[in-house]
Write a protein that holds these residues in place. Structure first.
Motif, PDB file in Angstrom:
ATOM      1  N   TRP A  30      -3.252   1.115   7.217  1.00 33.32           N
ATOM      2  CA  TRP A  30      -2.501   1.080   5.966  1.00 33.32           C
ATOM      3  C   TRP A  30      -1.078   1.645   6.084  1.00 33.32           C
ATOM      4  CZ3 TRP A  30      -4.136  -1.527   1.794  1.00 33.32           C
ATOM      5  CH2 TRP A  30      -5.490  -1.869   1.720  1.00 33.32           C
ATOM      6  N   PRO A  31      -0.890   2.827   6.685  1.00 38.13           N
ATOM      7  CA  PRO A  31       0.479   3.366   6.750  1.00 38.13           C
ATOM      8  C   PRO A  31       1.458   2.416   7.438  1.00 38.13           C
ATOM      9  CG  PRO A  31      -1.126   5.044   7.319  1.00 38.13           C
ATOM     10  CD  PRO A  31      -1.882   3.765   7.257  1.00 38.13           C
ATOM     11  N   ALA A  32       1.022   1.781   8.518  1.00 41.23           N
ATOM     12  CA  ALA A  32       1.914   0.872   9.236  1.00 41.23           C
ATOM     13  C   ALA A  32       2.270  -0.340   8.383  1.00 41.23           C
ATOM     14  CB  ALA A  32       1.262   0.425  10.550  1.00 41.23           C
ATOM     15  N   ARG A  33       1.294  -0.824   7.660  1.00 38.60           N
ATOM     16  CA  ARG A  33       1.561  -1.990   6.807  1.00 38.60           C
ATOM     17  C   ARG A  33       2.521  -1.633   5.668  1.00 38.60           C
ATOM     18  NH1 ARG A  33      -2.698  -6.410   6.731  1.00 38.60           N
ATOM     19  NH2 ARG A  33      -3.849  -6.110   8.669  1.00 38.60           N
TER      20      ARG A  33
ATOM     21  N   ALA B  23       6.217  -3.272   5.186  1.00 37.37           N
ATOM     22  CA  ALA B  23       6.571  -3.914   3.919  1.00 37.37           C
ATOM     23  C   ALA B  23       7.776  -3.236   3.279  1.00 37.37           C
ATOM     24  CB  ALA B  23       5.376  -3.887   2.968  1.00 37.37           C
ATOM     25  N   ALA B  24       7.858  -1.908   3.387  1.00 35.30           N
ATOM     26  CA  ALA B  24       8.987  -1.184   2.796  1.00 35.30           C
ATOM     27  C   ALA B  24      10.291  -1.542   3.512  1.00 35.30           C
ATOM     28  CB  ALA B  24       8.736   0.316   2.879  1.00 35.30           C
ATOM     29  N   ILE B  25      10.238  -1.627   4.840  1.00 34.76           N
ATOM     30  CA  ILE B  25      11.443  -2.015   5.599  1.00 34.76           C
ATOM     31  C   ILE B  25      11.872  -3.429   5.201  1.00 34.76           C
ATOM     32  CG2 ILE B  25      12.310  -2.559   7.901  1.00 34.76           C
ATOM     33  CD1 ILE B  25      10.523  -0.274   8.946  1.00 34.76           C
TER      34      ILE B  25
ATOM     35  N   GLY C 110       8.308 -11.809  -0.035  1.00 31.68           N
ATOM     36  CA  GLY C 110       8.465 -11.539   1.392  1.00 31.68           C
ATOM     37  C   GLY C 110       7.770 -10.269   1.847  1.00 31.68           C
ATOM     38  N   PRO C 111       8.061  -9.116   1.232  1.00 36.04           N
ATOM     39  CA  PRO C 111       7.372  -7.881   1.622  1.00 36.04           C
ATOM     40  C   PRO C 111       5.859  -7.943   1.430  1.00 36.04           C
ATOM     41  CG  PRO C 111       9.374  -7.364   0.421  1.00 36.04           C
ATOM     42  CD  PRO C 111       9.185  -8.852   0.324  1.00 36.04           C
ATOM     43  N   LEU C 112       5.393  -8.626   0.393  1.00 27.34           N
ATOM     44  CA  LEU C 112       3.948  -8.744   0.196  1.00 27.34           C
ATOM     45  C   LEU C 112       3.298  -9.521   1.341  1.00 27.34           C
ATOM     46  CD1 LEU C 112       3.510  -9.404  -3.640  1.00 27.34           C
ATOM     47  CD2 LEU C 112       2.873  -7.360  -2.349  1.00 27.34           C
ATOM     48  N   LEU C 113       3.958 -10.588   1.783  1.00 24.41           N
ATOM     49  CA  LEU C 113       3.417 -11.345   2.913  1.00 24.41           C
ATOM     50  C   LEU C 113       3.441 -10.512   4.191  1.00 24.41           C
ATOM     51  CD1 LEU C 113       4.966 -14.867   2.230  1.00 24.41           C
ATOM     52  CD2 LEU C 113       2.567 -14.202   2.028  1.00 24.41           C
ATOM     53  N   THR C 114       4.505  -9.739   4.370  1.00 23.15           N
ATOM     54  CA  THR C 114       4.565  -8.856   5.539  1.00 23.15           C
ATOM     55  C   THR C 114       3.420  -7.843   5.495  1.00 23.15           C
ATOM     56  OG1 THR C 114       6.947  -9.086   5.816  1.00 23.15           O
ATOM     57  CG2 THR C 114       5.946  -7.084   6.683  1.00 23.15           C
TER      58      THR C 114
END
Length: 258
Positions: free
Chosen positions: A10-13, A17-19, A65-69
């Motif tokens: 989770w943290p990596a995802r 997404a934040a980046i 975009g961030p949601l897909l990432t």
């Protein structure tokens, strides 16, 4: 710990997404500078609905975009596969943004047209392309740097006047027809005769005195040096203030004068 849960990372995802969201916002900011600084300068972002259309396009793009990432990012994936997935997302996002910007561009205001007794905002999508070749020299291409003033010329005869009137009743506004355009300067005498002093607007709309004071201040010249005309937009009626000397629009206020 359940390995299927820990592998989700989770943290990596969230970090990925934040980046992606931050980068998307930077791109959106650049697009906003183009749209509102060049295509839809004030007050056209409000008059022409550019703000709502752009907000819809960018919101979908920046959120999707961030949601897909977040959905595809997984450190356990082979690097080539992860890079491919992220590249596909970016390409889809850029394609969506390009399509949205194209739609915004096609709806951009291109002219502020004097129509005999009023001004009308003309948008690129309103102008029949097949008539552009019949426009006067200098008006055969639609501007990309904000709307410019044009005027509707005198009708050649009664038959043309009748045809134009019937077409207008059917939704083909006179100001959107390139075959009826002439340079704004050429129509200066008729424009001046149709405009009215600001005092008449104050008499018509006494409750709008404060808004009118702000518009006069924004115009930067004494009220005695200003005239006004009604302004027809897609969604409402506004009022435009013109300088007496050159008849150029210098201030707008969201006021239906009638």
């Amino acid at each position: 710990m359940n390995p299927s849960v820990s592998s989700f990372d989770w943290p990596a995802r969230f970090r990925a997404a934040a980046i992606h969201a931050c980068l998307s916002l930077l791109v959106a900011a650049g697009a906003a500078a183009l749209v509102f600084g060049v295509w839809y300068p004030y007050p056209y972002r409000e008059i022409s609905g550019g703000r709502e259309l752009f907000t819809l396009v960018v919101t979908v793009d920046v959120v999707l975009g961030p949601l897909l990432t977040f959905a595809v990012f997984n450190r356990r994936k082979p690097r080539p596969e992860l890079r491919r997935d992220l590249a596909v997302i970016v390409m889809l996002q850029l394609a969506g943004l390009a399509y949205g910007l194209h739609a915004v561009a096609m709806a951009r205001p291109v002219h502020l047209a004097w129509e005999l007794d009023r001004m009308r905002v003309i948008h690129a999508v309103d102008v029949p392309e097949e008539l552009l070749a019949r426009a006067p020299e200098g008006l055969k291409t639609l501007p990309w740097t904000g709307p410019t003033p044009v005027a509707v010329r005198l009708f050649r005869d009664a038959a043309e006047a009748g045809d134009v009137t019937l077409a207008a009743l059917g939704g083909a506004d006179m100001g959107a027809r390139p075959d009826l355009w002439q340079s704004y300067a050429e129509a200066a005498g008729r424009i001046r005769a149709s405009a009215q002093p600001v005092a008449t607007l104050r008499a018509l709309k006494p409750a709008a005195g404060a808004s009118l004071d702000v518009a006069v201040q924004r115009a930067g010249v004494p009220e005695s040096e200003l005239m006004w005309l009604p302004l027809v937009s897609r969604k409402s009626f506004w009022t435009v203030l013109l300088r007496k000397d050159n008849l150029l629009p210098v201030a707008f206020l969201p006021l239906d004068p009638y």
